[in-house]
Design an enzyme around this catalytic site. Structure first.
Site, mmCIF file in Angstrom:
data_model
loop_
_atom_site.group_PDB
_atom_site.id
_atom_site.type_symbol
_atom_site.label_atom_id
_atom_site.label_comp_id
_atom_site.label_asym_id
_atom_site.label_seq_id
_atom_site.Cartn_x
_atom_site.Cartn_y
_atom_site.Cartn_z
ATOM 1 N N ASP A 55 0.852 -1.194 0.000
ATOM 2 C CA ASP A 55 0.000 0.000 0.000
ATOM 3 C C ASP A 55 0.893 1.250 0.000
ATOM 4 O OD1 ASP A 55 -3.212 0.560 1.002
ATOM 5 O OD2 ASP A 55 -1.773 2.219 1.062
ATOM 6 N N ASN A 115 -12.732 -2.650 2.787
ATOM 7 C CA ASN A 115 -13.599 -1.480 2.827
ATOM 8 C C ASN A 115 -14.528 -1.530 1.612
ATOM 9 O OD1 ASN A 115 -12.235 -0.466 5.106
ATOM 10 N ND2 ASN A 115 -10.649 0.437 3.818
ATOM 11 N N GLY A 118 -15.645 3.233 3.739
ATOM 12 C CA GLY A 118 -14.329 3.868 3.610
ATOM 13 C C GLY A 118 -13.569 3.463 2.365
ATOM 14 N N GLN A 119 -14.274 2.926 1.357
ATOM 15 C CA GLN A 119 -13.584 2.512 0.123
ATOM 16 C C GLN A 119 -13.241 3.735 -0.711
ATOM 17 O OE1 GLN A 119 -15.838 -0.257 -2.294
ATOM 18 N NE2 GLN A 119 -14.075 -0.718 -3.600
ATOM 19 N N HIS A 153 -10.360 -4.935 -3.325
ATOM 20 C CA HIS A 153 -9.034 -5.296 -2.814
ATOM 21 C C HIS A 153 -9.160 -5.670 -1.341
ATOM 22 C CE1 HIS A 153 -9.753 -0.974 -2.554
ATOM 23 N NE2 HIS A 153 -9.123 -1.004 -1.378
ATOM 24 N N HIS A 211 -7.073 -5.554 2.156
ATOM 25 C CA HIS A 211 -5.900 -5.044 2.872
ATOM 26 C C HIS A 211 -5.364 -6.150 3.789
ATOM 27 C CE1 HIS A 211 -6.657 -0.610 2.201
ATOM 28 N NE2 HIS A 211 -7.880 -1.064 2.001
HETATM 29 P P1 AMP Z 1 -9.542 1.681 0.208
HETATM 30 O O1 AMP Z 1 -9.561 3.050 0.840
HETATM 31 O O2 AMP Z 1 -9.953 0.566 1.095
HETATM 32 O O3 AMP Z 1 -10.297 1.708 -1.117
HETATM 33 O O4 AMP Z 1 -8.032 1.383 -0.121
HETATM 34 C C1 AMP Z 1 -7.331 1.934 -1.187
HETATM 35 C C2 AMP Z 1 -5.885 1.874 -0.821
HETATM 36 O O5 AMP Z 1 -5.133 1.989 -2.005
HETATM 37 C C3 AMP Z 1 -5.428 2.972 0.126
HETATM 38 O O6 AMP Z 1 -4.935 2.384 1.320
HETATM 39 C C4 AMP Z 1 -4.329 3.682 -0.670
HETATM 40 O O7 AMP Z 1 -3.244 4.055 0.156
HETATM 41 C C5 AMP Z 1 -3.927 2.641 -1.677
HETATM 42 N N1 AMP Z 1 -3.386 3.130 -2.937
HETATM 43 C C6 AMP Z 1 -3.923 4.083 -3.742
HETATM 44 N N2 AMP Z 1 -3.160 4.234 -4.836
HETATM 45 C C7 AMP Z 1 -2.134 3.351 -4.725
HETATM 46 C C8 AMP Z 1 -1.007 3.027 -5.537
HETATM 47 N N3 AMP Z 1 -0.775 3.642 -6.708
HETATM 48 N N4 AMP Z 1 -0.162 2.066 -5.117
HETATM 49 C C9 AMP Z 1 -0.369 1.448 -3.941
HETATM 50 N N5 AMP Z 1 -1.410 1.705 -3.129
HETATM 51 C C10 AMP Z 1 -2.282 2.649 -3.518
#
Ligand code: AMP
Ligand code: ZN
Length: 116
Positions: free
Chosen positions: A33, A89, A95-96, A102, A104
């Site tokens: 992440d 999320n 909180g998505q 994906h 986490h």
């Molecule tokens: P969510 O908020 O559950 O949708 O998670 C999205 C996650 O993607 C967040 O924790 C971001 O930090 C992560 N994220 C967004 N862009 C990138 C990227 N280019 N490479 C790695 N992680 C990313």
């Protein structure tokens, strides 16, 4: 939809945005992440563009959901001797922030409950 050209995770899957893969097969990838919330913070991402876990469950009859969690649990076990947390999320209240499903994988510190 197989790919969404505007989706950041689709662009990582295709290699358009470079990333280091902690795991990769035809169906899923895992990357670190970009904004880690724990010493180890990975994202397990299906290669196919599906917006959220509910849509994945509906479209793949559960097999893809099981596979995603199997990869996440394997990575969690690999990265955490003392346990780990898997988070999905989903939607605005969940909180998505990236609308490509994906999981986490958070590890390397004691987690708190309830989450924020
Ligand atoms: P969510 O908020 O559950 O949708 O998670 C999205 C996650 O993607 C967040 O924790 C971001 O930090 C992560 N994220 C967004 N862009 C990138 C990227 N280019 N490479 C790695 N992680 C990313
Ligand atoms: Zn996508």
């Amino acid at each position: 939809m197989a790919r969404d050209p505007d989706c950041i995770f689709c662009r990582i899957v295709t290699g358009e945005i470079p990333a280091e893969f902690a795991y990769r097969d035809d169906e899923a990838i895992a990357i670190a992440d970009a904004n880690p919330q724990a010493p180890q913070h990975l994202l397990v991402i299906p290669t196919k563009h599906v917006p959220n876990i509910a849509a994945l469950q509906a479209s793949e009859e559960g097999a893809a959901v099981a596979k995603l969690f199997a990869i996440a649990a394997d990575l969690g076990r690999k990265h955490a001797a003392a346990g780990f947390r898997l988070v999905v999320n989903t939607g605005p209240d969940g909180g998505q922030t990236v609308d490509h499903v994906h999981v986490h994988v958070l590890a390397g510190r004691e987690m708190r409950w309830p989450p924020g």
